[in-house]
Write an enzyme that holds these catalytic residues in place. Sequence first.
Site, PDB file in Angstrom:
ATOM      1  CE  LYS A 198      -0.037  -0.624   4.907  1.00  0.00           C
ATOM      2  NZ  LYS A 198      -0.270  -1.679   5.857  1.00  0.00           N
ATOM      3  CG  MET A 209       6.807  23.981  -2.027  1.00  0.00           C
ATOM      4  SD  MET A 209       5.489  24.869  -2.867  1.00  0.00           S
ATOM      5  CE  MET A 209       4.617  25.630  -1.528  1.00  0.00           C
ATOM      6  CE1 TYR A 232      10.292  32.627   1.596  1.00  0.00           C
ATOM      7  CE2 TYR A 232      10.531  30.235   1.619  1.00  0.00           C
ATOM      8  CZ  TYR A 232      10.218  31.404   0.942  1.00  0.00           C
ATOM      9  OH  TYR A 232       9.835  31.351  -0.362  1.00  0.00           O
ATOM     10  NE  ARG A 242      -6.412  -0.895  10.837  1.00  0.00           N
ATOM     11  CZ  ARG A 242      -5.183  -0.986  10.321  1.00  0.00           C
ATOM     12  NH1 ARG A 242      -4.392   0.080  10.291  1.00  0.00           N
ATOM     13  NH2 ARG A 242      -4.726  -2.117   9.821  1.00  0.00           N
TER      14      ARG A 242
END
Length: 371
Positions: free
Chosen positions: A42, A312, A264, A140
């Site tokens: 997954k 980013m 930043y 779950r």
Amino acid sequence: MMSAKTAIAHPSWIEIDLAQFKKNIATVRKHIGEKLFCLPIKANAYGHGLCPIAKAAEEAGVDYLAVAHLQEGIALREAGIALPILVLGAIHEDQIEDLLRYQLEISISSIYKAKLVARVCRKLGKSCKVHLEVDTGMQRTGVRPATAAPLFLFLKEAGCFEIKGVYSHLANAEKSADSFTLHQIETFRTLVQTPPFAGEKFIAHLANSAGTISYPSSHFDMVRPSFTVFGYSAAKIEGLAPCFSVKTKISYFKVVEASKGISYGHTHVTTKKTRIVTLPIGYGDGYSRCLSNRAHVLIRGKRFPIVGAICMDQCMVDIGEEEGFVGEEAVLIGRQKDAEISLEEIAALCDTIPYEILCMFNDRLPRHYSS
Ligand SMILES: *Cc1c(COP(=O)(O)O)cnc(C)c1O
């Protein structure tokens, strides 16, 4: 093996060593003996790339694949994967036709869902392979052990189901000799050895990586280790090693004077004149901003600190008096010469588990596969 994306020159990438991955499969195979081997892949195969990993696993003789969602199963079938594929996650009504069409095996954990699937089976004139999921302590998905028997009987008598498996999931097996894990194993054993399960033909499966490595009594008919198969294990196991690296190429070099704030917010200020290189990778690629002023990278086999906030698309590294030319390779996770930045080190800096770090690297980074 190269994917279409690798043809595009991107300055940062993930490198997957498929030869090591296959060696890990062989190592785990030796450990489990005759048991069936299911590989959960997954979340883009834990960041390693869904279809290339599935193909390598198929070549290496894995018996079963598991995914979380329908879409992952469809992607595997469209890539030509022929292995049985179990969808672990709870299904939704509007997915059932596709689950059947792509011959995916469904987790059933309520009579309600079983009835929905049965209705679609009748409509399409098809049968369906299912695994009954029992909750032995995860809270779950999964039916309670006490209601597993009526669900099993319902599946048997509905006429459209082939019950391929009965399974559960361990919640605490990372701890060794853990009493709750032993309790889960016993609950599951009792269930599958008691009527109406006893004597029926199905695959009983429970163990994740931790169960596979530390609890042989959890192996039953099939194991479902994943993290370990990608080369990670708390215990040192001969033959097992990670096959995942994150790399980039220096994109800029500058000399920065003392007392200059970097990136930043100027969260790092230089204490002396130094050399700063820029790397073209940032949190937009999955290199978490929480690594700002914390993580190290490897250049020319040496460790250097990330300085200032990770942006980013870029981040900065202080290489002090050392040299680092534009175009040279930098390693964010993995080895370079004798040095290593481990996945575990990065996860600890982010105050999370290594699994999450693997899943954070997104599709912006091409995966390069070596075999
Ligand atoms: C993800 C998952 C696994 C594999 O877990 P690892 O800790 O990576 O071995 C096994 N079973 C289920 C149900 C899962 O969701």
